[in-house]
Structure formats: structure tokens, C-alpha cells
Scaffold this motif. Sequence first.
Motif, PDB file in Angstrom:
ATOM      1  N   CYS A   1       0.836  -1.204   0.000  1.00  0.00           N
ATOM      2  CA  CYS A   1       0.000   0.000   0.000  1.00  0.00           C
ATOM      3  C   CYS A   1       0.866   1.248   0.000  1.00  0.00           C
ATOM      4  O   CYS A   1       0.602   2.204  -0.726  1.00  0.00           O
ATOM      5  N   TYR A   2       1.916   1.215   0.824  1.00  0.00           N
ATOM      6  CA  TYR A   2       2.780   2.393   0.884  1.00  0.00           C
ATOM      7  C   TYR A   2       3.444   2.627  -0.463  1.00  0.00           C
ATOM      8  O   TYR A   2       3.580   3.757  -0.908  1.00  0.00           O
ATOM      9  N   ARG A   3       3.838   1.550  -1.133  1.00  0.00           N
ATOM     10  CA  ARG A   3       4.474   1.701  -2.438  1.00  0.00           C
ATOM     11  C   ARG A   3       3.525   2.377  -3.428  1.00  0.00           C
ATOM     12  O   ARG A   3       3.925   3.227  -4.219  1.00  0.00           O
ATOM     13  N   GLU A   4       2.230   1.998  -3.379  1.00  0.00           N
ATOM     14  CA  GLU A   4       1.262   2.628  -4.280  1.00  0.00           C
ATOM     15  C   GLU A   4       1.170   4.126  -4.014  1.00  0.00           C
ATOM     16  O   GLU A   4       1.094   4.929  -4.941  1.00  0.00           O
ATOM     17  N   LEU A   5       1.164   4.507  -2.733  1.00  0.00           N
ATOM     18  CA  LEU A   5       1.122   5.927  -2.378  1.00  0.00           C
ATOM     19  C   LEU A   5       2.391   6.621  -2.854  1.00  0.00           C
ATOM     20  O   LEU A   5       2.358   7.722  -3.396  1.00  0.00           O
ATOM     21  N   PHE A   6       3.518   5.949  -2.654  1.00  0.00           N
ATOM     22  CA  PHE A   6       4.805   6.505  -3.059  1.00  0.00           C
ATOM     23  C   PHE A   6       4.841   6.714  -4.572  1.00  0.00           C
ATOM     24  O   PHE A   6       5.341   7.711  -5.062  1.00  0.00           O
ATOM     25  N   LYS A   7       4.258   5.747  -5.286  1.00  0.00           N
ATOM     26  CA  LYS A   7       4.220   5.832  -6.758  1.00  0.00           C
ATOM     27  C   LYS A   7       3.375   7.012  -7.225  1.00  0.00           C
ATOM     28  O   LYS A   7       3.622   7.572  -8.293  1.00  0.00           O
ATOM     29  N   LEU A   8       2.347   7.356  -6.439  1.00  0.00           N
ATOM     30  CA  LEU A   8       1.531   8.512  -6.810  1.00  0.00           C
ATOM     31  C   LEU A   8       2.337   9.796  -6.676  1.00  0.00           C
ATOM     32  O   LEU A   8       2.155  10.742  -7.424  1.00  0.00           O
ATOM     33  N   ILE A   9       3.244   9.791  -5.682  1.00  0.00           N
ATOM     34  CA  ILE A   9       4.064  10.987  -5.456  1.00  0.00           C
ATOM     35  C   ILE A   9       5.216  11.025  -6.456  1.00  0.00           C
ATOM     36  O   ILE A   9       5.517  12.069  -7.025  1.00  0.00           O
ATOM     37  N   HIS A  10       5.853   9.876  -6.670  1.00  0.00           N
ATOM     38  CA  HIS A  10       6.957   9.787  -7.626  1.00  0.00           C
ATOM     39  C   HIS A  10       6.609   8.730  -8.677  1.00  0.00           C
ATOM     40  O   HIS A  10       7.052   7.582  -8.571  1.00  0.00           O
ATOM     41  N   PRO A  11       5.847   9.114  -9.690  1.00  0.00           N
ATOM     42  CA  PRO A  11       5.313   8.108 -10.620  1.00  0.00           C
ATOM     43  C   PRO A  11       6.389   7.292 -11.323  1.00  0.00           C
ATOM     44  O   PRO A  11       6.141   6.167 -11.713  1.00  0.00           O
ATOM     45  N   ARG A  12       7.585   7.843 -11.497  1.00  0.00           N
ATOM     46  CA  ARG A  12       8.589   7.095 -12.257  1.00  0.00           C
ATOM     47  C   ARG A  12       9.540   6.305 -11.385  1.00  0.00           C
ATOM     48  O   ARG A  12      10.500   5.714 -11.876  1.00  0.00           O
TER      49      ARG A  12
ATOM     50  N   ALA B   1      -4.046  26.708 -15.955  1.00  0.00           N
ATOM     51  CA  ALA B   1      -4.746  25.526 -16.450  1.00  0.00           C
ATOM     52  C   ALA B   1      -3.916  24.271 -16.193  1.00  0.00           C
ATOM     53  O   ALA B   1      -4.453  23.182 -16.044  1.00  0.00           O
ATOM     54  N   TYR B   2      -2.602  24.436 -16.121  1.00  0.00           N
ATOM     55  CA  TYR B   2      -1.749  23.268 -15.985  1.00  0.00           C
ATOM     56  C   TYR B   2      -1.466  22.954 -14.527  1.00  0.00           C
ATOM     57  O   TYR B   2      -0.350  23.122 -14.035  1.00  0.00           O
ATOM     58  N   ILE B   3      -2.465  22.492 -13.872  1.00  0.00           N
ATOM     59  CA  ILE B   3      -2.328  22.091 -12.478  1.00  0.00           C
ATOM     60  C   ILE B   3      -1.556  20.784 -12.454  1.00  0.00           C
ATOM     61  O   ILE B   3      -1.755  19.914 -13.301  1.00  0.00           O
ATOM     62  N   ASN B   4      -0.610  20.651 -11.518  1.00  0.00           N
ATOM     63  CA  ASN B   4       0.102  19.373 -11.495  1.00  0.00           C
ATOM     64  C   ASN B   4      -0.555  18.393 -10.525  1.00  0.00           C
ATOM     65  O   ASN B   4      -1.495  18.735  -9.802  1.00  0.00           O
ATOM     66  N   GLN B   5      -0.029  17.155 -10.539  1.00  0.00           N
ATOM     67  CA  GLN B   5      -0.695  16.078  -9.825  1.00  0.00           C
ATOM     68  C   GLN B   5      -0.786  16.327  -8.321  1.00  0.00           C
ATOM     69  O   GLN B   5      -1.839  16.156  -7.705  1.00  0.00           O
ATOM     70  N   LYS B   6       0.328  16.775  -7.747  1.00  0.00           N
ATOM     71  CA  LYS B   6       0.365  17.041  -6.309  1.00  0.00           C
ATOM     72  C   LYS B   6      -0.668  18.101  -5.926  1.00  0.00           C
ATOM     73  O   LYS B   6      -1.413  17.960  -4.960  1.00  0.00           O
ATOM     74  N   GLU B   7      -0.669  19.195  -6.709  1.00  0.00           N
ATOM     75  CA  GLU B   7      -1.607  20.272  -6.434  1.00  0.00           C
ATOM     76  C   GLU B   7      -3.041  19.781  -6.606  1.00  0.00           C
ATOM     77  O   GLU B   7      -3.926  20.122  -5.830  1.00  0.00           O
ATOM     78  N   GLY B   8      -3.221  18.969  -7.625  1.00  0.00           N
ATOM     79  CA  GLY B   8      -4.556  18.431  -7.877  1.00  0.00           C
ATOM     80  C   GLY B   8      -5.083  17.675  -6.674  1.00  0.00           C
ATOM     81  O   GLY B   8      -6.226  17.855  -6.232  1.00  0.00           O
ATOM     82  N   MET B   9      -4.235  16.802  -6.112  1.00  0.00           N
ATOM     83  CA  MET B   9      -4.670  16.008  -4.956  1.00  0.00           C
ATOM     84  C   MET B   9      -4.984  16.895  -3.758  1.00  0.00           C
ATOM     85  O   MET B   9      -5.955  16.684  -3.049  1.00  0.00           O
TER      86      MET B   9
END
Lengths: 483, 483
Positions: free
Chosen positions: A364-375, B64-72
Amino acid sequence: MRWPFISRIIGILLVFLGLAMTAPLVCSLHYKDPAQTGIIQSIAITMFTGLILMVLSIKYEDEAYINQKEGMTVVALGWTAIGLFGALPFYFSPEFSSFTNAFFESVSGFTTTGSSVMTNIEDATPSLLFWRSFIQWLGGMGIIVLSLAILPFLGVGGIQLYKAEVPSPVPDKLTPRLSDSAKILWMVYAGMTLLEILFLLAGGMPLFDSVCHALTTMPTGGFSPKNASVAYYNSVYFDYVIVLFMLLAGINFSLHYQMLRGKSLAFWKDTECRFFIGLTLVCTLVITLDIYGSVYDSLQDAFRYSIFQVSSIITTTGFATADYERFPGLSQVILFVCMFIGASAGSTGGGMKCARIIVCFKYCYRELFKLIHPRSINHIKINNTVIPDHVLRSIMGFLALYILLFFVSSIILASMGVDMLTSLGAVASCIGNIGPGFGTVGPGENFAHLPAMGKWLLAWCMLLGRLEIYTVIILFVPEFWKK
Amino acid sequence: MRWPFISRIIGILLVFLGLAMTAPLVCSLHYKDPAQTGIIQSIAITMFTGLILMVLSIKYEDEAYINQKEGMTVVALGWTAIGLFGALPFYFSPEFSSFTNAFFESVSGFTTTGSSVMTNIEDATPSLLFWRSFIQWLGGMGIIVLSLAILPFLGVGGIQLYKAEVPSPVPDKLTPRLSDSAKILWMVYAGMTLLEILFLLAGGMPLFDSVCHALTTMPTGGFSPKNASVAYYNSVYFDYVIVLFMLLAGINFSLHYQMLRGKSLAFWKDTECRFFIGLTLVCTLVITLDIYGSVYDSLQDAFRYSIFQVSSIITTTGFATADYERFPGLSQVILFVCMFIGASAGSTGGGMKCARIIVCFKYCYRELFKLIHPRSINHIKINNTVIPDHVLRSIMGFLALYILLFFVSSIILASMGVDMLTSLGAVASCIGNIGPGFGTVGPGENFAHLPAMGKWLLAWCMLLGRLEIYTVIILFVPEFWKK
């Protein structure tokens, strides 16, 4: 699928089971109780069936090289056969009114669950009570081999693969090395059982009771020769001795082996062991505070009953010194959650296992981490070992199946007229191999009043939990039977 | 993180919220009820705060170009801010004794949960009751954009990605195309609401009641202007009309759009829709048989109450025509399980969502299949579209987090002195955005008696469920705040 080969193995298992039945026979002769005839009949039927299965089936030359499909079938059918024939001594005794009840008690024993249908345990013959404890002890032995060697070999469960320093590396085939490591672990197991007997004797518990309790503590079984379970003795000393041995039984047995080899920090260095002990302590602390004042007036009592119930549930033993259904809501919810968590992988305990819970948290933590650092590329590690992707998938699938089967089984049990809390509690308890549940199957009650079909369902749940789900459920997948 | 930018968006949201409050003001003027002052105060505070936030913060050129972090951050904080300021009309009315209660009711409204702390609903002013329904309707609108566009854009949830033929393909940025498709879906939503009003009026329900019920059916909200909920009318016609619209609201809105475009088999061709309707029918059938004879003497009644309760729970609406806590155990367990399953992805319903449950089933099956054919490569498909690995991981992570947070929140609620069944039932209900729970928060009771801290916890659970968990929980991960 080489059926003659499979029937041969099951035959061998039954012959060994028949031999094991001589132990209660000796007990019966010693106590001169009336169970002798029943036990002799049981031995005869079991040995005869076993020999028939052995003689009638062919001995393959390459018999050591059992394949994965055959392995799974042997595990599931073998455990079921042992449950069926192990029920005979119960069936032939007057305490058991039906084969359903005898089978339930037997499966509950071999799977080290500890749920009982006996309404008056103390009236039973000593030899029956001994058999009841002995099958839990045998079940615990079976689980050690199962979880340390057979299941990883079959590719099931996927926990053991990342365990550093298991005595034997995961074998490609069932090689002689397996029996070497099994022997060592069995010696640890037997040694700890003996130690517990001595501890209990030292506190003044009668020999018979000490043996019975030790035989059911080490496999985290929980059958007691007393109606009130360990509460019968009302002894601080016995409570703490049993807590100690329950917790030892809930730790991965390969860590015990490492300790014996002189690695004194083995427990501390293992992530799962730290989690297991830490969680036990936290739950004990919270429940102590919750029941102090509301149920018990002294802090010592609150702690003593708290640590006993927590250890008993989280290790999936199921002994009782108090009726947790009379505890406040917080304690009950914590114990309910503990029923799912269970003990360590590679221990004799049941439940989902701490290792899988840790992996699930990290997933679960990895999924959250991936949202923050997608690559980012993140590997999940335990004890500094990366868990391969296929093992991760296997673990997440296991947890999902566990929850799915918990809900499905609860619905089926409820369809037999059982109320909601009892259905959820009984299934959680049986699939986790614990013993007592909630509702009308709490620590103060037993499973006798459930409908017969419900008992068969719960026995199936016990096998499901004990054989790590995949091994049982796969037999119900049509694809498995295709050539 | 461009905080001024975020505060600007939240400012805009609050200004719109202030404008929305003119609706209950008009209602108040019409019915000449004493709530006017309170509503005017609420409008003033909300608009003023909104304008301050807007004026003080900078307008970025590339806004218009909101980034992912800001979006969340915007999604989580925006929904919280709307819950806080939307609570003002409740807070200024004599029915609400504390801001906690007002906030609980407001969040329960905007998240379309429908759990209430009002002990005597019918005594409240019409304008307050209208606001209560209206915020659910607004919440439903918000969810449509959220689930069809914002969350997939943020990479959260991962269900929408495989949906064939969503009106707009998943946008890389929040482009004008999003507002096009949102407009279409909102028209479907508003059209169905209007249709329901007409249906209810045709059956003789007063205009005010019809509007209130329609405003809370389409967002699967479940607030009713009557203490007894829909049971008040005791009308077969109203029951079936509301069942119909609840089920429509539980279906992916893009399928409604396809139907309107003339694809008459859209419902049938969609795996999730078939599963959702099929499951509803099976549960209805089983519960009908379970309550026929034991609770209701006529089969028609049994069916009517069964389909209503099942539709209400599985779509996560939460209207009541019967107290399911008086049903036999089987019906209760089924409804409890339905609380977790929830409605379709892309609908206004909550819960885990049928699509994720289907994926979870297929995931488990794939693991079993892999055990049988270890070298096979199996892709999981829905509607003939392969689900990519990262979406699979996201879905399994979501389900695991859902269960973990369910247990953790239940433990916290129980620690406030709430009993086990109520803790589990209230959290399951709030995290699934349903409304009624089990124990002392069943369909016959309300949430008023829970401790204040418990209400804040449950409001948090509602947001957690509504914003698909990841969006809320990620704000509590330290890594999120690192530069």
C-alpha cells in the motif's frame, strides 16, 4: 495425475495415523478406561484402509519426484483423510452423538484450530482427552514441514521464499535435505513441548493435565482437558508459563533454530518477529487499559488477563482465561482484528500471518509513493531481501482470497439460520485456526449447537486456513483437472 | 506546491458554494420560515472567505496546468472546505447543538453518505431540509467530474482507465474537452432527477417531498425529509420508483450517455453493469426467501422490502423502508457484505465499486491459474480491454487500504466507548458512503448519540471513501510534503 501413486502416499499416512493411535491405547490401558474397544476398532479400520491403499497401488520408480499438481492433491486429500480417520476414536466414544461432531473435533484438532463440540469435556475418558491433545501436537508437526518445505516447493503461499537463512534452502524436489531440516525443527518442537511440561509440573499441575496442555500449546491448538480451559486453574504462574510458550510457538521455528545455533539476536533481527512481538505488546497494553477499572479492579489482573487473551488469539491458540465477550467494545474489536492477523510464517500458528500483513502494508505504501513519484522503481524488501513480483502477487492474491472466502463462508453459515455475529465470528475463528469466536461461539461457549451442515462448512474453513487456502481452493478450479 | 494558486481554487469553490446557498434562501422566503437570518449569515461568511482567498492569491498564467500534487491537495482540501462552510446553515439553526453535529451532517451530505445526527427531522424548517437534500445533489455532481475526469487525471483509483468509450478519453491535462463531457453527464444527471420528481408527483407525493427525495436519490445520498425515511409513505408505488432510480444512479453514467446516443445494448455489453444488476437480483432473491415467512407473511411484501433494502445498500443510497436489523442473520450478513461492494465505477455510488471487485476476483483466479500453469502469461481483461499492470496494482492497493482503514477506524471508534457491532457497522457505512449501519446506528436509529470525536472520525471516513482513499491518505504521507 498418478492416482495410484497418490493413494499410496495417503495409505502410508493412514498407517502412520494408525500407529499414532496406539498412544491413546496405552493411555487407556494405563487409566483402565472404557475407551479401549473403540480405539482398537479405530486402529484396525485405519491401518486396514491404509494397507489396502498401499498394497493395491503401484510403487513408482521415480516416486521421489512428485509433481506440483500431485503435491497439492496429496496435501489436500491427505489432510482430509487424516481428519476423517482421526475422527474414529471420537466416533466410537459415547460423548459423540454423530460422525459430524467427531469429524469436526478431529479436523479442529489436526488443523490446530481448537474449536470444540464437546459440551462436557471433563466427563470424557482420559484416553479420549489425550487423543484430542495428541492430534493437535501431530498437526503442529505436520504444519512445520508443510510451511517450511512442502508449500514453498509447491509454489503456494510465497512467504517462505524471502526468509533469510531457513535451515534448508527451498528444495527443488523433496530431497533428503528436507528431512534433515524437518528433524531439527521437530526436535526444537518436541524440546519446547517437554520444557513446557516441566514448567507446568513445577507449578503443581497434575502430570496428565501438564502433558495435555503442553501438547496443545506448542502447535497453537488450544484444546484443554478442562471445560473452563486454562481458567480452571486460576493460577498466575500457569497463565504466564502458557503465555510464554504460546508466544514461542507463534515465532518462526527457523528463528528458534538460529537461536540454538548461538545467534542470540535472531529474534530481534527478523522484521516479522519484531512486528509480531511488538503488535502483541501494543494490543496487550491497550486492552489492559481498556479492561482495567471496567472489568478488573487491579492493574495486575487486567494485564494478566489481557496478555493471555491477546497471546491466545494472535498466536491462534485459543486457550481462555476470561470471556472476552464481556470486555468493552475496544478490546473486542482488537481481538477480532487479531484473529485475522495471526502468528508468524513458519510457526505453527494460523491466520493471515504477520509476514503477509507487513508485505501488504509495504504494498500500500508503495502505491502511495508511486503517486508521489510516478517514475520511481521501488522494490519491497523484508529482512533486506527483495520480494520478487510473483511472490508479491501471490501474497496479495492470498489476502484477497482470505477475505473473499471469509465473507462467502459467513454468508453460507448465516443461511443455515445462524445469527450475523456468530457467523462472522465462527468463520473468522475457523479459517484462522483459532478456536473460540464471537456471538454464541465465544470463549465461554462451544460449537455443539451449530447445525450439522455448518460444522462441515467450518471444518472446511479450518482446512482452508491451515493449508494456506490455495492448496484447497485449487481443487475446485476446473482447469486443475484438465489434462 | 503553489499555495496561492490552491487557495485561489478553493476560494472559487467557496464563492460557488455561497451562490448555491441562495437556493435554500429562496426556499426560506417562500415558506416564510425562521431560517433566513442563519442562511444569510452563512452566505456572507462563505462568500467573504471565498473572495478573500481569491483576491489575496495570485492568478498564475499557466493556471490551467495544475500538477498532480496540487490536484490532490485541491481535491482533499476543497472537499473539506466545502464540508466546513456547508455546515454553516446547519450550525445557525436551532436543531444543531454543536458545530461537530453541523459538520457531520454537512460532510454526510456532500459525500452523499446520508448518515444523520438529526433526531427529529420533521421539526426542522423546510429550507434546512432543502439544503440538506441540495448538498447531496451538488455532491453527486462533484463526484461525476471527480470519478470521470479528475481522479483518472491524477492517476488515482485506476478504474476509469480501462473503461471503453467514456465520452471523453482520459485527458492529459484538464482541457476544455473535460467540461464538454461533464456538461453532458450533468444533463443526464439533472434529467433523471427531474424525471424522478415527475414520477413521484404522479404518485401523489407532495412537491417538496418529491424534490427532496429526487435530489437525494440520484447522488445515492439517502437524506429524507421524514424521520421514517421512505417508510413514511408506506407506498408500493413510491418504493418501486425509488428502487428504479437508485439502481439507475448506481450504473456508470457514461453508459447512460451511450444509451441516449442510441446504443440500446450498452448496459448489457458492460461487464460491470451486468455484475451490478446480477448481484442486486441475486441478493434480492435470497433475502426475499429469507424474510418471507420469518418477517413478512406475503411474498409480494418480502420481495418489495428486499429489493428496496438491497438497492439502497448496494447503491450506497441508504433510504430505509424496513429495519434490516430485525431481518434474520443471512439477510444481515448479505447487506453487510453489500456495504463493502458498493455501486459501479463512474456512478454516484460509493463503496469499493463493482469493477474493483471483478478485478479482484480475476486477480485471485489468475493466481490459481498460475499455480496450475506456472509459465502461462495471463492478462486480466474487462470489456475485452487488458488492464495494465500498474492499474492492477493500484486496484489491489486500494482494496487493501480500504480494508486496513476500515479496521483501523473501527478500532479508533471503539476506543471512544462504542460497542463492537456499532463500531464496525458505522465505519463500514461511512467509508462506503451508505448512511445507516449496524448496532446502534441501524436504519431505525441515527448517529446523534455517538461521541463528538467519533463524529469527526466518521466524517473523515466519509471523505476517505468519497475521494477514493488515495487522495486523502496521501496527505498524511510525509514523502508527499518533501520538496
